[in-house]
Design an enzyme around this catalytic site. Sequence first.
Site, PDB file in Angstrom:
ATOM      1  CG  HIS A 148      -2.173  -0.812   1.018  1.00 19.79           C
ATOM      2  ND1 HIS A 148      -3.442  -0.333   1.244  1.00 19.79           N
ATOM      3  CD2 HIS A 148      -2.340  -2.093   0.597  1.00 19.79           C
ATOM      4  CE1 HIS A 148      -4.334  -1.269   0.985  1.00 19.79           C
ATOM      5  NE2 HIS A 148      -3.687  -2.354   0.594  1.00 19.79           N
ATOM      6  CG  ASP A 149       4.953   3.362   1.756  1.00 19.53           C
ATOM      7  OD1 ASP A 149       4.433   4.491   1.900  1.00 19.53           O
ATOM      8  OD2 ASP A 149       6.185   3.205   1.663  1.00 19.53           O
TER       9      ASP A 149
ATOM     10  CB  VAL B  39      -0.286   5.671  -2.205  1.00 18.63           C
ATOM     11  CG1 VAL B  39      -0.735   7.119  -2.024  1.00 18.63           C
ATOM     12  CG2 VAL B  39      -1.487   4.767  -2.462  1.00 18.63           C
TER      13      VAL B  39
ATOM     14  N   GLY C 293       4.834   6.181  -4.134  1.00 16.63           N
ATOM     15  CA  GLY C 293       6.074   5.425  -4.138  1.00 16.63           C
ATOM     16  C   GLY C 293       6.453   4.919  -2.752  1.00 16.63           C
TER      17      GLY C 293
ATOM     18  CG  ASP D  21       6.846   8.232   0.140  1.00 14.80           C
ATOM     19  OD1 ASP D  21       5.973   7.395   0.481  1.00 14.80           O
ATOM     20  OD2 ASP D  21       6.561   9.390  -0.212  1.00 14.80           O
TER      21      ASP D  21
ATOM     22  N   PRO E 243      -5.492  -1.666  -6.066  1.00 16.20           N
ATOM     23  CG  PRO E 243      -4.330  -3.671  -6.016  1.00 16.20           C
ATOM     24  CD  PRO E 243      -4.152  -2.217  -5.822  1.00 16.20           C
TER      25      PRO E 243
ATOM     26  CB  THR F 239      -0.086 -17.846   0.239  1.00 18.11           C
ATOM     27  OG1 THR F 239      -0.105 -19.157   0.793  1.00 18.11           O
ATOM     28  CG2 THR F 239       1.232 -17.182   0.595  1.00 18.11           C
TER      29      THR F 239
ATOM     30  CG  ASP G   3      -3.680 -20.733   1.605  1.00 19.00           C
ATOM     31  OD1 ASP G   3      -4.485 -21.667   1.420  1.00 19.00           O
ATOM     32  OD2 ASP G   3      -2.448 -20.879   1.562  1.00 19.00           O
TER      33      ASP G   3
ATOM     34  CG  ASP H 173       2.085 -22.629   1.011  1.00 15.17           C
ATOM     35  OD1 ASP H 173       1.233 -21.806   0.596  1.00 15.17           O
ATOM     36  OD2 ASP H 173       1.804 -23.509   1.848  1.00 15.17           O
TER      37      ASP H 173
END
Length: 325
Positions: free
Chosen positions: A67-68, A71, A73, A75, A163, A194, A245, A253
Amino acid sequence: MEKNTAQTLFSIFSLLLLLSSCVSAQLRTGFYQRSCPNVENIVRNAVRQKFQQTFVTAPATLRLFFHDCFVRGCDASIMLASPSERDHPDDMSLAGDGFDTVIKAKQAVERDPNCRNKVSCADILALATREVVVLTGGPSYPVELGRRDGRLSTIASVQKQLPQPGFNLNQLNSMFSRHGLSQTDMIALSGAHTIGFAHCGKFSKRIYNFSPRTRIDPSINSGYALQLRQMCPIGVDPRIAINMDPVSPRTFDNAYFKNLQQGRGLFTSDQVLFTDQRSRATVNSFANSEGAFRQAFISAITKLGRVGVKTGNAGEIRRDCSRVN
């Protein structure tokens, strides 16, 4: 003649300056070899200690890094206190244990007199991400360092940058390609689910109200859908979290890809990787070969760590990860 020679020398000098600035803008392993040689061990120990307290440390830190980077880049702008990126609805579900992992690792680094005010929160997050992958059984990999911390973090900057659970393949590829990440990179990074968990509200439509004709998304395994209904009954708190998962939720995995082959992808954006013919071969490859997945993940997470980085004199080295200096 002398004038031309002077101009040529000036041009060469300017080019050398440009090249040196480009080199300094490159991330590299061993960036802190002289200034804070023990940084990787310090972060490793701090992350292990946090992980021993709660498993959530692993998925929370991994998701925080993603997430960092998507948005502004990589940073550490996600780390800044409210009002900031973390107040956007897409970030409000980030588990506090991820933030706490970075804060504790930063405090440990700052306690070393050699390292004080030298290591960025952005680099600590990148290192912590590698450690949680390893702690859950995933591959170790060299982490490129040299990021600087950003000074800006706004709610608006998150809008349409991450996304969504209902994305199709075109939407996923479009978003990842903006950051120089290929479809294979995107599928490999999705494999981090996973060890992930998700809140009932993020996928309830797939199992209760998919369309006027069919209540359950036909791309989901019917037995899995019924299991999900039991874990997320109608009227349940939408913040209740379940594992992404269902087979090996605490192990990094390739089970995620085997699940997709059986219609056990939790989000539409997971299952589409198998239902869409354009990405199915990669899913099958990763499902059949743990080694292929691990290599692709190392490549993808390294490329992710380069997205929009601030280096050289840009940004700052935050003393406290939650606020600018």
